[in-house]
Design a protein around this motif. Structure first.
Motif: not given
Ligand SMILES: C[S@@+](CC[C@H](N)C(=O)[O-])C[C@H]1O[C@@H](n2cnc3c(N)ncnc32)[C@H](O)[C@@H]1O
Length: 259
Positions: A2-3, A31-32, A34-38, A71-74
């Motif tokens: 994810p990103k 972005v759940a 990131s290996s695909r275009d978003f 992404p971090t925890f929050i």
């Protein structure tokens, strides 16, 4: 992997208004995969661009700039699927601060609801056990814990007023309609020096809870508080409380097991 994609907010001076106004809102996307275009409403971000290091700026197919973050925890926490009303961050913060729980702490929580409080606690403490009476909430709770990547949290489907099997715990948190019914079991589960915290929206609930706690000489009532969070608007022209804000959430009652 994810990103997070964050569009930089842009302000421009508008002479008619004699002040700067926001012309581009700082939109944020999760972005759940990131290996695909978003795709965003401001053009697509190519998968190859999402490998960029944190803080890098990438362009969408419409030429808009986005900053990439991991992404971090929050960020994950904010993606939780909420079924019943969840406790909010300001109140979680006060529980952590007042009880001082840490990486060695054992916590019992009820009811799990969506797992917001128990999930946040598990992120910081050694082990959390959380009780939820509603069977139909369990699947969502497990999904939420998976999303947050938590392995040190156990969900027990059941009624906490019927018993708590955990012993020697540092903290019991109660966010349920009738917390007074769980006082006796909480007192048995807590270690001496441990805390019991109840979270209730209504003063009538607080009164019943406090009355029940007062019957047990091993428990000492510390305080009941309501925490108000008031956002402010700050820019070159303005410095004042925001028109919108968080209203009443709930009262927090802090209790300590002293003997
Ligand atoms: C307001 S929600 C809790 C929200 C939770 N603290 C969160 O942050 O997501 C209250 C929950 O308590 C559960 N509940 C009510 N009575 C209970 C009991 N006796 N034992 C266990 N869970 C109970 C309800 O089913 C509901 O899911």
């Amino acid at each position: 992997m994810p990103k997070i994609l964050i569009q930089r907010e842009k302000k421009e001076f508008v002479p008619e208004l004699d002040r700067k106004v926001t012309v581009t809102k700082g939109r944020q996307y999760f972005v759940a995969d990131s290996s695909r275009d978003f795709s965003t409403s401001l053009g697509n971000i190519k998968a190859k661009d999402m490998n960029a290091k944190d803080g890098a700026t990438v362009k969408s197919t419409q030429g808009k700039d986005f900053v990439i973050l991991s992404p971090t925890f929050i960020d994950l926490y904010k993606r939780l699927r909420k079924l019943p009303q969840s406790i909010i961050l300001k109140d979680i913060g006060l529980i952590l601060a007042e009880t001082g729980v840490d990486k060695d702490s054992l916590v019992v929580d009820a009811g799990t609801g969506s797992g917001a409080l128990s999930g946040f606690l598990a992120h910081l403490v050694k082990q959390v056990t959380t009780y939820e009476i509603r069977e139909d909430f369990i699947e969502n709770i497990k999904e939420n814990f998976k999303l947050m990547g938590l392995k040190n949290i156990k969900v027990k489907q059941g009624d906490i007023t019927k018993g708590i099997s955990e012993k020697n715990v540092d903290l019991v948190t109660l966010d349920m309609p009738e917390p007074w019914e769980a006082v006796e079991n909480s007192a048995k589960a807590l270690k001496i020096g441990g805390f019991l915290v109840s979270y209730s929206p209504h003063t009538t609930q607080v009164q019943k809870f406090v009355k029940e706690v007062a019957k047990d000489p091993s428990l000492q009532i510390l305080k009941t508080v309501e925490l108000i969070e008031r956002p402010w608007v700050i820019d070159e022209q303005r410095s004042r409380p925001d028109n919108a804000g968080i209203g009443h959430t709930a009262f927090l009652t802090f209790v300590r097991k002293i003997s």
